[in-house]
Design a protein around this motif. Structure first.
Motif, PDB file in Angstrom:
ATOM      1  N   UNK A 121      -0.343  42.010   5.424  1.00 34.68           N
ATOM      2  CA  UNK A 121       0.815  42.370   6.245  1.00 34.68           C
ATOM      3  C   UNK A 121       1.500  41.110   6.735  1.00 34.68           C
ATOM      4  N   UNK A 122       2.762  41.232   7.082  1.00 31.88           N
ATOM      5  CA  UNK A 122       3.512  40.102   7.621  1.00 31.88           C
ATOM      6  C   UNK A 122       3.197  39.935   9.101  1.00 31.88           C
ATOM      7  N   UNK A 123       3.768  38.897   9.691  1.00 35.18           N
ATOM      8  CA  UNK A 123       3.525  38.644  11.111  1.00 35.18           C
ATOM      9  C   UNK A 123       4.058  39.763  11.999  1.00 35.18           C
ATOM     10  N   UNK A 124       5.052  40.523  11.519  1.00 27.68           N
ATOM     11  CA  UNK A 124       5.574  41.635  12.309  1.00 27.68           C
ATOM     12  C   UNK A 124       4.954  42.977  11.883  1.00 27.68           C
ATOM     13  N   UNK A 125       3.810  42.903  11.164  1.00 30.11           N
ATOM     14  CA  UNK A 125       2.986  44.066  10.808  1.00 30.11           C
ATOM     15  C   UNK A 125       3.566  44.923   9.685  1.00 30.11           C
ATOM     16  N   UNK A 126       4.601  44.435   9.030  1.00 29.95           N
ATOM     17  CA  UNK A 126       5.085  45.139   7.844  1.00 29.95           C
ATOM     18  C   UNK A 126       4.007  45.075   6.772  1.00 29.95           C
ATOM     19  N   UNK A 127       3.565  46.223   6.266  1.00 30.87           N
ATOM     20  CA  UNK A 127       2.432  46.212   5.329  1.00 30.87           C
ATOM     21  C   UNK A 127       2.823  45.735   3.939  1.00 30.87           C
ATOM     22  N   UNK A 128       1.909  45.039   3.299  1.00 35.66           N
ATOM     23  CA  UNK A 128       2.027  44.708   1.882  1.00 35.66           C
ATOM     24  C   UNK A 128       1.383  45.872   1.130  1.00 35.66           C
ATOM     25  N   UNK A 129       2.187  46.838   0.765  1.00 27.92           N
ATOM     26  CA  UNK A 129       1.677  48.110   0.261  1.00 27.92           C
ATOM     27  C   UNK A 129       0.805  47.938  -0.969  1.00 27.92           C
ATOM     28  N   UNK A 130       1.243  47.126  -1.911  1.00 30.21           N
ATOM     29  CA  UNK A 130       0.481  46.971  -3.149  1.00 30.21           C
ATOM     30  C   UNK A 130      -0.863  46.298  -2.895  1.00 30.21           C
ATOM     31  N   UNK A 131      -0.880  45.294  -2.023  1.00 29.03           N
ATOM     32  CA  UNK A 131      -2.138  44.619  -1.704  1.00 29.03           C
ATOM     33  C   UNK A 131      -3.115  45.572  -1.034  1.00 29.03           C
ATOM     34  N   UNK A 132      -2.586  46.411  -0.159  1.00 32.13           N
ATOM     35  CA  UNK A 132      -3.454  47.360   0.548  1.00 32.13           C
ATOM     36  C   UNK A 132      -3.951  48.437  -0.403  1.00 32.13           C
ATOM     37  N   UNK A 133      -3.071  48.951  -1.234  1.00 33.75           N
ATOM     38  CA  UNK A 133      -3.476  49.990  -2.169  1.00 33.75           C
ATOM     39  C   UNK A 133      -4.568  49.484  -3.119  1.00 33.75           C
TER      40      UNK A 133
END
Length: 384
Positions: A121-133
């Motif tokens: 996720x970025x510093x503002x908590x925007x998720x990195x969807x592909x990395x999480x999936x």
């Protein structure tokens, strides 16, 4: 060659981007290796279907207790570890959570945690969807804002939405949610009972002292721009809990909630008697004691500037070790001249939370005894 203290400060500098208003120890000589997973047959452990309602009101159902959890809000990784008494079910975490583990004692207690993916996720908590999936999580813990949860849900993942209102009730709720997800409802009951007991004790001490406590300012950021804890922050809650008052929320206080930017002139006008430096910044008490700009402030003149401890997680925000923050803050705000009970309480707390016993040097690291050594009344936290 740089000193251990300098190295530690450089690590903390890497955590500067950590969320402002966001959150979440020692013992007998010698360390022991903690158990990283609950023992089979632990009382209260469930194995059947699990259902929870998150803080958005969304109901999540699972066929069994979860085994792979990705956490994005920064305090939730260490809180999950405390509930689970290990990190084997933590599949991914925010980088700022990982930095706190690396710099604090969590990485010592659970060294495998430092191998957990943390670029999610970025510093503002925007998720990195592909990395999480790619981590194949059973559930992702995320702030409940729709723009943060929607991308994950649209990708087919289950999301546990949580909120932060700056109150102890949030910690109780998160603990209960995690305990249910992990099939360990007994842990939520135990953790809350101990926290409630300590809360009542601190409240009773404050009531017995009456009014007139010191003015206390908490800096969430000091280097590179000042930010202090305002209304609706957990820091404001515990300043008032121990019997102090927060000039940033008083009659001459600030508009807005959470962590609010201020200038030097405003802090000089407040003239706080105690200053707390948070763990989202590399600033240390010596930075104020040696700076002419701050010499007129009461807290600097009386050497009552303190770096907030860093244990299993930062003690600044709400978390599983908040009861230790309350004791620490009470003792520096109202020193009795006697040895503090904090070391003993931390020993007991870490044994209960993490099944881990810390050495005296590890305790000193948590309490920043070197950095805080020149500050008033800090010898009360020395080892006996």
């Amino acid at each position: 060659m740089s000193s251990p203290e300098a190295n530690r400060r450089s690590v903390l500098a890497a955590a500067l981007y950590g969320g402002g208003a966001l959150f979440l120890a020692s013992c007998a000589q010698g360390s022991t290796t903690p158990q990283s997973t609950p023992q089979p047959g632990t009382s209260g452990t469930a194995s059947g279907p699990v259902q929870v309602t998150d803080q958005r009101g969304t109901v999540l159902s699972f066929d069994r207790p979860v085994t792979r959890v990705v956490t994005i809000p920064m305090p939730t990784a260490s809180l999950l570890a405390a509930v689970d008494q290990g990190t084997s079910h933590l599949a991914g975490m925010h980088n700022a959570s990982w930095v706190a583990m690396r710099d604090g004692v969590m990485g010592t207690m659970y060294p495998d945690a430092l191998n957990i993916p943390h670029d999610i996720a970025t510093t503002d908590f925007t998720p990195n969807v592909e990395s999480i999936r790619a981590l194949n999580p059973d559930v992702v813990v995320q702030w409940s804002d729709a723009h943060l949860t929607a991308p994950l849900e649209q990708a087919g993942m289950k999301v546990l939405g949580i909120t932060n209102t700056g109150t102890q009730e949030d910690v109780d709720t998160w603990t209960s949610l995690f305990a249910t997800l992990l099939g360990r409802p007994d842990r939520a009951v135990q953790i809350k009972a101990r926290s409630d007991e300590k809360l009542k004790s601190i409240q009773a001490e404050a009531a017995a002292r009456g009014t007139g406590g010191p003015g206390i300012i908490y800096f969430n950021r000091f280097s590179g721009g000042l930010k202090v804890a305002g209304n609706g922050s957990y820091n404001d809650f515990y300043i008032k809990l121990v019997g102090g008052h927060n000039p940033a929320t008083g009659p001459q206080g600030l508009q807005g909630k959470g962590m609010v930017g201020v200038d030097v002139e405003q802090v000089l006008a407040w003239d706080p008697e105690v200053i707390l430096l948070g763990n989202f910044d590399e600033a240390m008490p010596a930075d104020l004691y040696g700076n002419p700009v701050w010499q007129s402030v009461s807290a600097v003149r009386s050497h009552r500037v303190y770096k907030v401890p860093l244990g299993g997680y930062r003690w600044d925000p709400p978390g599983q070790e908040s009861q230790l923050m309350w004791r620490w803050l009470s003792d520096i705000s109202f020193p009795s001249g006697d040895r503090s009970a904090l070391r003993d309480e931390t020993t007991d707390c870490f044994d209960f939370l993490y099944r881990y016993r810390l050495s005296a040097p590890e305790m000193d690291k948590i309490l920043w005894t070197e950095a805080n050594g020149a500050s008033a009344n800090y010898r009360q936290f020395d080892a006996s």
